[in-house]
Scaffold this motif. Structure first.
Motif, PDB file in Angstrom:
ATOM      1  N   ARG A   1       0.841  -1.057  -0.018  1.00 36.99           N
ATOM      2  CA  ARG A   1       0.183  -0.002  -0.096  1.00 36.99           C
ATOM      3  C   ARG A   1       0.778   1.447   0.006  1.00 36.99           C
ATOM      4  NH1 ARG A   1      -3.838   1.241   3.946  1.00 36.99           N
ATOM      5  NH2 ARG A   1      -3.334  -0.373   5.467  1.00 36.99           N
ATOM      6  N   ASP A   2       2.151   1.180   0.113  1.00 37.84           N
ATOM      7  CA  ASP A   2       2.943   2.442   0.003  1.00 37.84           C
ATOM      8  C   ASP A   2       3.555   2.559  -1.034  1.00 37.84           C
ATOM      9  OD1 ASP A   2       2.293   3.281   2.763  1.00 37.84           O
ATOM     10  OD2 ASP A   2       3.951   2.017   3.499  1.00 37.84           O
ATOM     11  N   SER A   3       3.332   1.562  -2.089  1.00 36.98           N
ATOM     12  CA  SER A   3       4.260   1.922  -3.335  1.00 36.98           C
ATOM     13  C   SER A   3       3.462   3.045  -4.115  1.00 36.98           C
ATOM     14  CB  SER A   3       4.053   0.562  -4.103  1.00 36.98           C
ATOM     15  OG  SER A   3       2.715   0.276  -4.799  1.00 36.98           O
ATOM     16  N   ASN A   4       4.371   3.506  -5.257  1.00 37.20           N
ATOM     17  CA  ASN A   4       3.841   4.501  -6.030  1.00 37.20           C
ATOM     18  C   ASN A   4       2.558   4.346  -6.722  1.00 37.20           C
ATOM     19  OD1 ASN A   4       5.399   6.414  -4.671  1.00 37.20           O
ATOM     20  ND2 ASN A   4       7.068   6.034  -6.404  1.00 37.20           N
TER      21      ASN A   4
ATOM     22  N   TYR B   1       0.539   1.651  -6.516  1.00 36.11           N
ATOM     23  CA  TYR B   1      -0.781   1.438  -5.622  1.00 36.11           C
ATOM     24  C   TYR B   1      -1.385   2.867  -5.499  1.00 36.11           C
ATOM     25  CZ  TYR B   1      -4.323   0.332  -2.125  1.00 36.11           C
ATOM     26  OH  TYR B   1      -5.503   0.391  -1.604  1.00 36.11           O
ATOM     27  N   THR B   2      -0.557   3.853  -4.978  1.00 33.80           N
ATOM     28  CA  THR B   2      -0.995   5.312  -4.777  1.00 33.80           C
ATOM     29  C   THR B   2      -1.773   5.790  -6.036  1.00 33.80           C
ATOM     30  OG1 THR B   2       0.733   5.551  -3.285  1.00 33.80           O
ATOM     31  CG2 THR B   2      -0.735   7.557  -4.019  1.00 33.80           C
TER      32      THR B   2
ATOM     33  N   PHE C   1      -5.238   3.833  -6.821  1.00 33.60           N
ATOM     34  CA  PHE C   1      -6.189   4.282  -6.043  1.00 33.60           C
ATOM     35  C   PHE C   1      -6.787   5.607  -6.536  1.00 33.60           C
ATOM     36  CE2 PHE C   1      -7.870   6.289  -2.377  1.00 33.60           C
ATOM     37  CZ  PHE C   1      -8.703   5.093  -1.605  1.00 33.60           C
ATOM     38  N   VAL C   2      -5.702   6.703  -6.706  1.00 34.84           N
ATOM     39  CA  VAL C   2      -6.311   7.825  -7.024  1.00 34.84           C
ATOM     40  C   VAL C   2      -7.096   7.974  -8.472  1.00 34.84           C
ATOM     41  CG1 VAL C   2      -5.514  10.255  -7.683  1.00 34.84           C
ATOM     42  CG2 VAL C   2      -4.364   9.290  -5.595  1.00 34.84           C
TER      43      VAL C   2
ATOM     44  N   MET D   1     -10.430   6.533  -7.681  1.00 34.98           N
ATOM     45  CA  MET D   1     -11.135   7.233  -6.982  1.00 34.98           C
ATOM     46  C   MET D   1     -11.754   8.418  -7.605  1.00 34.98           C
ATOM     47  SD  MET D   1      -9.901   9.337  -3.602  1.00 34.98           S
ATOM     48  CE  MET D   1      -8.877  10.651  -4.529  1.00 34.98           C
TER      49      MET D   1
ATOM     50  N   ILE E   1     -15.639   9.129  -8.351  1.00 31.65           N
ATOM     51  CA  ILE E   1     -16.350  10.247  -7.890  1.00 31.65           C
ATOM     52  C   ILE E   1     -16.778  11.234  -8.938  1.00 31.65           C
ATOM     53  CG2 ILE E   1     -15.906  12.486  -6.654  1.00 31.65           C
ATOM     54  CD1 ILE E   1     -14.619  10.667  -4.278  1.00 31.65           C
TER      55      ILE E   1
ATOM     56  N   ILE F   1     -20.155  10.012 -10.318  1.00 34.48           N
ATOM     57  CA  ILE F   1     -21.214  10.046  -9.632  1.00 34.48           C
ATOM     58  C   ILE F   1     -21.773  11.855  -9.592  1.00 34.48           C
ATOM     59  CG2 ILE F   1     -22.046  10.058  -7.081  1.00 34.48           C
ATOM     60  CD1 ILE F   1     -20.010   7.921  -6.542  1.00 34.48           C
ATOM     61  N   LEU F   2     -20.612  12.614  -9.430  1.00 36.40           N
ATOM     62  CA  LEU F   2     -21.063  14.173  -9.426  1.00 36.40           C
ATOM     63  C   LEU F   2     -21.479  14.567 -10.585  1.00 36.40           C
ATOM     64  CD1 LEU F   2     -17.923  15.764  -7.512  1.00 36.40           C
ATOM     65  CD2 LEU F   2     -20.555  15.458  -6.695  1.00 36.40           C
TER      66      LEU F   2
ATOM     67  N   THR G   1     -25.268  13.235 -10.820  1.00 38.42           N
ATOM     68  CA  THR G   1     -26.197  14.042 -10.067  1.00 38.42           C
ATOM     69  C   THR G   1     -26.408  15.352 -10.668  1.00 38.42           C
ATOM     70  OG1 THR G   1     -24.848  13.332  -8.350  1.00 38.42           O
ATOM     71  CG2 THR G   1     -26.794  14.380  -7.631  1.00 38.42           C
TER      72      THR G   1
END
Lengths: 229, 243
Positions: free
Chosen positions: B3-6, B8-9, B12-13, B16, B20, B23-24, B27
């Motif tokens: 989870r600390d690898s670049n 993975y970061t 994840f971003v 995400m 998001i 969704i926005l 709506t």
């Protein structure tokens, strides 16, 4: 696959610790603590800016409270679900993204369904993002606790914030403009004889002083809050 | 996965942001018709309030259709551009940024009890940001029938008071042309020695203490916007005198 790794499935992680009920003493404390002993405004002194800005009238204060309850409960739940997935180095950024998207959602819904209120609150809804209470609870609680507990913690803190907000708004609207919820409550004959609204109550400094008075009263009743010295 | 690898970061971003954003966007798209409806109805409410019709937002559209008989988009030379719907197509803020000869101005004509009223849209600058509103003139195109003001960010309790009833009330029955027939508008003046605004012939209303710059903005906005309608007025007057 080793057998030990398979955990018992549990819905939304509730009751993983089966010895603890949904409303156990500990969980109830999560709800009640922020109302008094650990109130975000009067004890932790967080979220003061919005307490000053939107407490001139009762109605915006109530809408603000409802919005903050929604945002805090949801963001606490979301962060708690993701707490084992969020890369530690960017966790604050993730918090911000989650909070601000939730706030954007609230803003959109208000604009569609409660247009007048959204006009009144205008930028303050957006400013929920910067409300220290939300961020603080995510970092301090949701990141290390289960979904149900985080949910309760979010609701509890938001209500603790809201209660003070509504209390301050109640006095400011009553004494400042003689109204409650936009309707006149001070009878006309009082105005005709001697009574005058206290315009000072409508200005921001009086919100701070009202909060101060509430803290004073709370501390004189709750001995736990008095520092030894 | 570490989870600390670049990697993975970034992964994840990425996930995400896509999640998001959708969704926005969803709506916002679903709620847009309702939000636009609110804005439209509020505009109708504001226009109607200048001719003394105060309705709730839900009833605004019905009343608007009933009382507003004409919507005109005027060119700089005073002629009417039929192709443009002034209510939905004209955004005064954008018009004012265009080249002089491309600008269009909305004029709404209301008819109540067979009296005609001309409603002109206003837009100007206050102390902090934009101020806007509507002004309705009686059929002589000189006497003010009513005004409505709004603002984006004037100081609460000072400049923001321009939206209050007592301030708007003081514009009633003021004249915008002087005796020689020249446009003078209405000046928001500090200490005009007429706080109750009984003198309706002085082209002045009493200012709000502590909001001089917002008041000046109102003065300028009324003069400048009405000025844009003078060519149209000349044409109308010629038609009247030819009869």
């Amino acid at each position: 696959m080793k057998k030990e790794n398979i955990k018992k499935p549990s819905f939304l992680f509730i009751g993983r610790n089966s010895a603890e009920g949904i409303f156990s003493k500990k969980n109830k404390k999560l709800l009640s603590d922020p109302l008094d002993d650990n109130n975000p405004i009067t004890v932790q002194v967080l979220g003061i800016c919005s307490a000053l800005a939107i407490t001139v009238q009762l109605k915006p204060a109530v809408v603000m409270t409802a919005s903050v309850i929604f945002v805090m409960a949801c963001s606490n739940v979301i962060i708690s679900i993701l707490r084992n997935l969020i890369p530690n180095r960017i966790r604050i950024i993730v918090f911000l993204v989650v909070i601000s998207s939730l706030v954007a959602l609230v803003d959109q819904f208000l604009k569609a369904y409660a247009y007048d209120v959204s006009k009144e609150l205008s930028i303050f809804i957006g400013l929920i993002v910067t409300n220290c209470i939300v961020m603080g609870r995510l970092e301090a609680f949701a990141l290390g606790n289960g979904v149900w507990k985080s949910f309760l913690d979010g609701i509890g803190n938001a209500i603790g914030y809201g209660v003070i907000l509504i209390l301050v708004a109640f006095f400011r609207e009553l004494l400042g403009s003689g109204n409650l919820w936009g309707m006149q409550v001070v009878p006309d004959f009082l105005y005709e004889s001697w009574y005058v609204n206290n315009g000072l109550m409508l200005l921001s400094p009086m919100a701070l002083i009202t909060v101060g008075v509430i803290i004073w009263i709370q501390r004189s009743f709750n001995k736990k809050l008095i520092e030894k010295g | 996965m570490n989870r600390d690898s670049n990697f993975y970061t970034f992964l994840f971003v990425g996930i995400m942001i896509v999640g998001i954003a959708s969704i926005l966007a969803f709506t916002s798209q679903t709620l847009k018709p309702m939000q636009d409806e609110n804005v439209k109805n509020e505009k109708m409410q504001n226009i109607l309030s200048t001719v003394g019709i105060n309705v709730s937002r839900d009833e605004a559209e019905v009343s608007y259709k009933r009382f507003i008989t004409q919507e005109l988009a005027l060119k700089m030379d005073g002629s009417v551009n039929e192709k443009i719907n002034p209510f939905s197509d004209l955004n005064l803020a954008k018009e004012l940024k265009k080249d002089y000869e491309d600008q269009h101005f909305p004029l709404y004509v209301a008819e109540i009890d067979s009296e005609k009223y001309y409603i002109i849209e206003l837009r100007g600058t206050g102390l902090w940001d934009a101020i806007w509103g509507y002004i309705s003139l009686k059929s002589d195109f000189n006497t003010v029938n009513g005004v409505s003001f709004d603002h984006k960010g004037e100081t609460a309790g000072l400049g923001a008071e321009i939206t209050k009833e007592w301030f708007k009330e003081s514009f009633k029955d003021e004249k915008i042309f002087n005796n020689e027939g020249r446009l003078v508008g209405i000046t928001v003046l500090k200490g005009n020695n007429d706080p109750n605004n009984n003198d309706k012939g002085d082209h002045e209303v009493d200012a709000i203490s502590g909001s001089t710059i917002t008041g000046d903005g109102v003065t300028d906005m009324i003069y400048e916007r009405i000025n844009n309608y003078l060519p149209y007025l000349t044409i109308i007057n010629e038609k009247v005198s030819m009869r």
